[in-house]
Design a protein around this motif. Structure first.
Motif, PDB file in Angstrom:
ATOM      1  N   ALA A  57       0.798  -1.228   0.000  1.00  0.00           N
ATOM      2  CA  ALA A  57       0.000   0.000   0.000  1.00  0.00           C
ATOM      3  C   ALA A  57       0.832   1.280   0.000  1.00  0.00           C
ATOM      4  N   PRO A  58       1.864   1.432   0.854  1.00  0.00           N
ATOM      5  CA  PRO A  58       2.647   2.677   0.790  1.00  0.00           C
ATOM      6  C   PRO A  58       3.356   2.865  -0.546  1.00  0.00           C
ATOM      7  N   SER A  59       3.845   1.772  -1.123  1.00  0.00           N
ATOM      8  CA  SER A  59       4.503   1.883  -2.422  1.00  0.00           C
ATOM      9  C   SER A  59       3.508   2.295  -3.504  1.00  0.00           C
ATOM     10  N   ALA A  60       2.243   1.861  -3.378  1.00  0.00           N
ATOM     11  CA  ALA A  60       1.229   2.264  -4.353  1.00  0.00           C
ATOM     12  C   ALA A  60       1.062   3.780  -4.350  1.00  0.00           C
ATOM     13  N   LEU A  61       0.916   4.373  -3.164  1.00  0.00           N
ATOM     14  CA  LEU A  61       0.736   5.825  -3.084  1.00  0.00           C
ATOM     15  C   LEU A  61       2.006   6.559  -3.490  1.00  0.00           C
ATOM     16  N   SER A  62       3.169   6.061  -3.062  1.00  0.00           N
ATOM     17  CA  SER A  62       4.415   6.746  -3.415  1.00  0.00           C
ATOM     18  C   SER A  62       4.699   6.637  -4.910  1.00  0.00           C
ATOM     19  N   LEU A  63       4.255   5.558  -5.568  1.00  0.00           N
ATOM     20  CA  LEU A  63       4.410   5.455  -7.020  1.00  0.00           C
ATOM     21  C   LEU A  63       3.588   6.521  -7.740  1.00  0.00           C
ATOM     22  N   ILE A  64       2.446   6.893  -7.175  1.00  0.00           N
ATOM     23  CA  ILE A  64       1.683   8.006  -7.743  1.00  0.00           C
ATOM     24  C   ILE A  64       2.489   9.295  -7.625  1.00  0.00           C
ATOM     25  N   ALA A  65       3.127   9.499  -6.459  1.00  0.00           N
ATOM     26  CA  ALA A  65       3.901  10.718  -6.245  1.00  0.00           C
ATOM     27  C   ALA A  65       5.070  10.828  -7.212  1.00  0.00           C
ATOM     28  N   THR A  66       5.724   9.704  -7.504  1.00  0.00           N
ATOM     29  CA  THR A  66       6.919   9.748  -8.351  1.00  0.00           C
ATOM     30  C   THR A  66       6.613   9.581  -9.835  1.00  0.00           C
ATOM     31  N   THR A  67       5.466   9.014 -10.162  1.00  0.00           N
ATOM     32  CA  THR A  67       5.111   8.791 -11.565  1.00  0.00           C
ATOM     33  C   THR A  67       4.343   9.967 -12.153  1.00  0.00           C
ATOM     34  N   PHE A  68       3.445  10.554 -11.360  1.00  0.00           N
ATOM     35  CA  PHE A  68       2.620  11.672 -11.826  1.00  0.00           C
ATOM     36  C   PHE A  68       3.096  12.944 -11.129  1.00  0.00           C
ATOM     37  N   THR A  69       4.052  13.623 -11.741  1.00  0.00           N
ATOM     38  CA  THR A  69       4.703  14.760 -11.082  1.00  0.00           C
ATOM     39  C   THR A  69       4.040  16.091 -11.397  1.00  0.00           C
ATOM     40  N   ALA A  70       3.402  16.223 -12.537  1.00  0.00           N
ATOM     41  CA  ALA A  70       2.706  17.472 -12.872  1.00  0.00           C
ATOM     42  C   ALA A  70       1.474  17.619 -11.977  1.00  0.00           C
ATOM     43  N   PRO A  71       1.206  18.832 -11.456  1.00  0.00           N
ATOM     44  CA  PRO A  71       0.076  19.007 -10.529  1.00  0.00           C
ATOM     45  C   PRO A  71      -1.255  18.509 -11.066  1.00  0.00           C
ATOM     46  N   ALA A  72      -1.571  18.802 -12.325  1.00  0.00           N
ATOM     47  CA  ALA A  72      -2.866  18.374 -12.877  1.00  0.00           C
ATOM     48  C   ALA A  72      -2.934  16.856 -12.986  1.00  0.00           C
ATOM     49  N   ALA A  73      -1.853  16.231 -13.450  1.00  0.00           N
ATOM     50  CA  ALA A  73      -1.832  14.770 -13.570  1.00  0.00           C
ATOM     51  C   ALA A  73      -1.897  14.112 -12.200  1.00  0.00           C
ATOM     52  N   ARG A  74      -1.206  14.692 -11.220  1.00  0.00           N
ATOM     53  CA  ARG A  74      -1.236  14.123  -9.872  1.00  0.00           C
ATOM     54  C   ARG A  74      -2.629  14.253  -9.266  1.00  0.00           C
ATOM     55  N   ALA A  75      -3.271  15.403  -9.466  1.00  0.00           N
ATOM     56  CA  ALA A  75      -4.634  15.588  -8.932  1.00  0.00           C
ATOM     57  C   ALA A  75      -5.576  14.546  -9.523  1.00  0.00           C
ATOM     58  N   ARG A  76      -5.445  14.311 -10.832  1.00  0.00           N
ATOM     59  CA  ARG A  76      -6.294  13.302 -11.478  1.00  0.00           C
ATOM     60  C   ARG A  76      -6.009  11.915 -10.921  1.00  0.00           C
ATOM     61  N   ALA A  77      -4.730  11.565 -10.791  1.00  0.00           N
ATOM     62  CA  ALA A  77      -4.370  10.243 -10.278  1.00  0.00           C
ATOM     63  C   ALA A  77      -4.856  10.061  -8.847  1.00  0.00           C
ATOM     64  N   LEU A  78      -4.685  11.102  -8.030  1.00  0.00           N
ATOM     65  CA  LEU A  78      -5.110  11.001  -6.630  1.00  0.00           C
ATOM     66  C   LEU A  78      -6.625  10.906  -6.503  1.00  0.00           C
ATOM     67  N   SER A  79      -7.353  11.518  -7.422  1.00  0.00           N
ATOM     68  CA  SER A  79      -8.814  11.427  -7.342  1.00  0.00           C
ATOM     69  C   SER A  79      -9.270   9.982  -7.551  1.00  0.00           C
TER      70      SER A  79
END
Length: 500
Positions: A128-150
């Motif tokens: 689980a922590p690696s799943a969330l951290s992979l979002i942080a390191t894979t989707f670095t642009a704010p808009a892409a990260r917001a979409r991924a986090l949603s």
């Protein structure tokens, strides 16, 4: 000619986008599977007790064994990803979880099933922590990260309610063993796709903090166990007190030790950022209300309205739909309003929903709870995503796993805290209501309403954190345009071919 020359970059861009979309789908599916297992066995417990011979006292450990192992190992699992590769650790965690699910589905006695649930929790805490951290390191642009986090938050927040529904359907229509076995094909697909589509980000070189791993893990297990044991109404029990004392001492030793090592399990610098520290505190309060509230809604539906487990699962679908709506509402809202204002608005919406639900009675029926559960679902989806977004904002990549592990630790500890505190309110309210001579259905509704009202207090603390703890985040600077390639000798620079 110009169209032909532009085709390769366009094809490459589409291919990269496709790979990122599949990577996100893999990460979100893993998180959904992990969160489903927090509740998917709930509706199967009576059948499990009958077929495997569990005592009433030990039956709750089918739930608790997973929760304690999961919550206790999250910090350690997050740092493993930072140090040994997040994709590698993610895949190992999913593999452990999948094997444990297969073993659990074949269980023939209580010890067999409980052991598999502990190993499931270990696998979940690693993945689980690696799943969330992979979002942080894979989707670095704010808009892409917001979409991924949603997407990620929708899966995290809705997993509990979907687990109740899926568990009820599998138990009633197939066999209770499928609440475990359903993870096997899903886990195998996740492993296969993760190997191909999830990029492997750089990892930290260094030595694992063994002292921190031992004291932090043991301390968290003590605290989570204490809250889990207290949920049975035994706050003054020697076991509960002992678990809190031992867990507290170990966590103090853990924090003192973390200040002295070069590669700590939990870099304390994470808390130097005011917004991140406030978001961690908020993540303690939000699950504290919502996990317990989901439980008491199910209690109300089954014991007061007389619903079957499957019907009760369908009864909380409005909550799930409200959570999933954050997938579409969060990305544009965070750009306009920022996470601080979204947390404040979401907390207010959840408080309205919980106070509304606190007035339910057997005579109000199902129609009474539809609108407030939608309010709660929308608020939870937006609040969870906003807190995740805040924690990951400006995060050094080398600490992404540790930050994600801490975030999910607060989530699990908060859930255990909420169930313990609101469970005590429910038990006390039920006893008092029964003394008045009202029917058991009315007593359940009264006690569940009091517990849901108590959940509003947790969210009121979240509201205060949003008002006074969070500060407005500066907008992220637009990325600098990539330098144009030098033109070949004798050719015209690309930017001069047409006017744009």
């Amino acid at each position: 000619m110009s169209n032909t020359s532009a085709a390769p970059p366009q094809v490459a861009a589409r291919s990269a986008e496709r790979r990122l979309t599949i990577a996100l789908l893999v990460i979100v599916t893993c998180q959904l599977m992990i969160m489903l297992d927090m509740t998917i066995v709930n509706t199967a417990l009576p059948t499990i007790q009958r077929e495997l011979g569990f005592s009433s006292a030990n039956l709750t450990w089918v739930l608790n064994a997973y929760a304690v192992a999961f919550g206790g190992l999250l910090l350690f699992g997050g740092r493993l990803g930072d140090m040994y590769g997040r994709r590698r650790v993610f895949i190992i965690g999913v593999a452990v979880f999948t094997v444990a699910s297969l073993v659990g589905g074949l269980a023939q006695n209580p010890a067999w099933l409980l052991t598999s649930r502990v190993i499931q929790g270990v696998g979940a805490a690693v993945a689980a922590p690696s799943a969330l951290s992979l979002i942080a390191t894979t989707f670095t642009a704010p808009a892409a990260r917001a979409r991924a986090l949603s997407y990620y938050t929708a899966a995290s927040s809705a997993g509990g309610s979907l687990g109740l529904l899926v568990g009820g359907m599998l138990t009633s229509w197939v066999n209770w063993r499928w609440v475990m076995l359903v993870n096997v094909p899903i886990g195998l697909v996740i492993i296969a796709l993760a190997t191909r589509f999830i990029p492997q980000p750089p990892h930290v070189q260094g030595k694992l903090d063994v002292f921190g791993a031992v004291t932090g893990t043991a301390g968290l297990i003590g605290i989570v166990y204490g809250f889990t044991h207290a949920a049975d109404g035994s706050w003054g029990d020697a076991q509960t007190i002992g678990a809190f004392v031992v867990g507290g001492v170990l966590l103090i030793a853990f924090l003192l030790g973390e200040r002295r090592v070069a590669q700590p399990i939990l870099p304390l610098a994470l808390f130097a950022n005011r917004n991140r520290a406030a978001a961690y505190a908020g993540m303690l309060m939000l699950p504290g209300a919502m996990f317990a509230s989901l439980y008491f809604l199910m209690v109300y539906a089954q014991n007061s309205l007389g619903y079957t487990p499957v019907e009760a699962g369908f009864a909380v679908v409005p909550l799930t739909l409200g959570v999933f709506s954050s997938r579409w509402t969060f990305p544009p809202l965070v750009k306009k309003l920022g996470p601080k204002n979204l947390v404040i608005a979401a907390a207010a919406l959840i408080i309205i929903g919980l106070l509304w639900l606190s007035q339910m009675t057997p005579s109000t029926g199902y129609a009474f709870i539809v609108v407030p559960t939608i309010f709660c679902g929308v608020g939870v989806g937006i609040a969870f995503t906003s807190l995740n977004f805040t924690v990951l904002a400006g995060l050094p990549p080398q600490n992404a796993g540790a930050a994600a592990g801490m975030l999910q630790t607060m989530m699990q500890v908060g859930g255990a805290l909420g169930l313990a505190v609101l469970g005590t309110i429910y038990i006390s309210g039920l006893e008092d209501a029964l003394k008045t001579g009202i029917t058991s259905q009315a007593a359940v509704a009264t006690a569940a309403g009091e517990a849901l009202g108590g959940g509003a207090v947790f969210i009121a603390v979240l509201l205060l954190i949003g008002l006074f703890g969070l500060v407005k985040m500066a907008p992220a600077p637009a990325p600098a345009p990539a330098p144009a390639p030098a033109p070949a000798p004798g050719t015209q620079p690309p930017g001069q071919a047409t006017s744009v």
